[in-house]
Scaffold this active site. Structure first.
Site, short mmCIF file in Angstrom:
data_model
loop_
_atom_site.label_atom_id
_atom_site.label_comp_id
_atom_site.label_asym_id
_atom_site.label_seq_id
_atom_site.Cartn_x
_atom_site.Cartn_y
_atom_site.Cartn_z
N GLU A 299 -5.01 -8.23 -8.95
CA GLU A 299 -4.72 -8.50 -7.54
C GLU A 299 -5.06 -7.27 -6.70
OE1 GLU A 299 -0.63 -9.50 -6.89
OE2 GLU A 299 -0.96 -10.16 -4.82
N ASP B 65 1.33 -7.61 3.62
CA ASP B 65 2.76 -7.89 3.69
C ASP B 65 3.68 -6.70 3.94
OD1 ASP B 65 1.30 -10.03 2.70
OD2 ASP B 65 2.80 -10.62 1.22
C1 GLC Z 1 0.04 -11.69 -0.83
C2 GLC Z 1 -0.98 -10.85 -0.08
C3 GLC Z 1 -1.79 -11.72 0.84
C4 GLC Z 1 -2.42 -12.84 0.05
C5 GLC Z 1 -1.39 -13.60 -0.81
C6 GLC Z 1 -2.04 -14.52 -1.81
O1 GLC Z 1 0.97 -12.25 0.03
O2 GLC Z 1 -0.36 -9.81 0.63
O3 GLC Z 1 -2.78 -10.97 1.51
O4 GLC Z 1 -3.08 -13.72 0.88
O5 GLC Z 1 -0.61 -12.69 -1.54
O6 GLC Z 1 -2.95 -13.85 -2.62
#
Ligand code: GLC
Length: 414
Positions: free
Chosen positions: A385, A161
């Site tokens: 995460e 992101d």
């Molecule tokens: C965030 C991350 C992405 C992922 C999502 C759900 O947006 O950057 O890579 O898929 O979270 O975990």
């Protein structure tokens, strides 16, 4: 000391806890829906103890496929007010309420791996999935190529992101008319671990543009201010083409088109080599400008079956430089931020993809070291995460599906 069996039992429990019946949420609260590439990784995790459930995860994802072949980055199965932007903001009309963009297409790769574990019974499952996966692949080949490299039309599509790769492009965007909105992500986790308001305004602005254009790819190609050829999309698409070819050959399908796609994508991958940086890099196709970023996605070349000695030397160096590789940004870069999402932290999921590629291309030592260090990270700091690459401290959300899946499928037991 927790034993590796205990951690595996906990990892299994994370998947079970995040299972919403046919699909898995990345983590409760922060991400309450089905995310595309998270789901593919979750499937591989499930395959380690419940192969039927693994197939179901991917089958549910493809239930959200649009008529034109696109497979959305989020499927909003059940509405949840704790997440923004929800289905009403995206305004999409697929078979399941969804976002209007994609994510790295790793589902084909994971499906092939699952099939290898479930050869006989899995044949009927993969036979049904194959044409759907092929249709998504063809959609990407049709709409997203620039000189053979795969472009992203939103930072969220790459799954990275707030990576510095998009900084220049985002700087040029005007989001002054984005309007009022309330972020939900910073109500779940520390805002210092998340993207800034500057970035968020532009993420939402791009959603507004897509919606106004009714997610019509030709119109977006003509009008959207954001189109960047990127290593994540390019390397994962190239890998998917190879996996689809292998699956197709086993099923007795004609794979001539995939053969041609592989050649185009290989040529495209070469266009992402930034000689001045000495790395695979992102390229803004509207301005022609390099991003100048060595990210963890730069190391996905092997995953795509692309060998590169300079990248190998770089990887060895960064594995020495930080305690818990691979950082999502070069630790020497001005933009490096050890805790802020994709601007520095280590992500277990990307490590697994890098490690799979290294092993496939014969770099066993690096693959083993990376799996071991990722396993240590999870053992010491939990199913976070993402992680600070120097201290290993957990960042973002906890009880995270893909981190647990990575432990079960790749990093545990080393
Ligand atoms: C965030 C991350 C992405 C992922 C999502 C759900 O947006 O950057 O890579 O898929 O979270 O975990």
């Amino acid at each position: 000391m927790t034993s590796s069996q205990d951690i595996s039992a906990e990892a299994k429990q994370v998947l079970i806890t995040n299972d919403r019946g046919g699909y898995t949420v990345p983590t409760a609260g922060l991400y309450p829906y089905q995310w595309n590439w998270d789901s593919a990784v979750a499937a591989l995790g499930f395959a380690q103890f419940d192969v039927d459930r693994a197939w179901v995860e991917i089958e549910t994802l493809f239930q959200g496929q649009w008529d034109d072949g696109m497979v959305p980055h989020i499927l909003f199965h059940k509405s949840d007010p704790g997440y923004f932007p929800g289905p009403d903001v995206w305004g999409c009309e697929g078979p399941i309420p969804s976002s209007g963009i994609i994510q790295p297409p790793i589902a084909a790769t994971m499906a092939r791996l699952i099939w290898a574990q479930d050869e006989e019974a899995g044949r009927a499952r993969i036979e049904t999935l194959y044409p759907k996966m092929l249709k998504w692949h063809s959609w990407i080949m049709r709409w997203r190529l620039h000189r053979g490299a795969v472009c992203t039309t939103h930072p969220w599509e790459t799954g990275r992101d707030n990576a510095p790769d998009w900084d220049n492009t985002m700087q040029r965007m005007d989001a002054s008319d984005v309007g009022e909105y309330t972020r939900r992500d910073t109500q779940h986790v520390d805002s210092a671990d998340r993207p800034t308001k500057f970035d968020y305004d532009r993420y939402i602005k791009l959603v507004q543009i897509g919606r106004r254009l009714k997610w019509d790819q030709a119109a977006m190609l003509a009008e959207s201010p954001f189109r960047v050829a990127d290593p994540t999309m390019t390397f994962t698409t190239l890998r998917a083409a190879r996996d689809l070819r292998a699956v197709g050959q086993s099923l007795g399908a004609d794979t001539a088109t995939l053969e041609a796609d592989i050649k185009r994508l290989e040529a495209g991958a070469a266009t992402l080599w930034n000689p001045a940086l000495g790395s695979y890099d992102s390229r803004d196709v509207l301005s022609g400008e390099w991003a100048g970023c060595v990210s963890n996605a730069s190391y996905l070349c092997w995953f795509a079956g692309v060998e590169n000695k300079d990248m190998l030397a770089r990887l060895r160096a960064v594995m020495e430089r930080v305690t818990y590789p691979v950082p999502s940004n070069d630790p020497e870069a001005d933009t490096f931020d050890a805790r802020r999402y994709w601007r520095g932290p280590t992500w277990a999921i990307v490590n697994m993809l890098i490690g799979m590629g290294l092993a496939d291309m014969g770099h066993e030592d690096e693959a083993k070291t990376l799996a071991k260090k990722t396993g240590d990270l999870i053992e010491e700091h939990g199913f976070a995460e993402y992680f600070d690459p120097f201290t290993g401290s957990a960042a973002g959300g906890g009880t995270f599906t893909w981190t647990a899946a990575v432990w079960l499928a790749w990093a545990g037991g080393n």
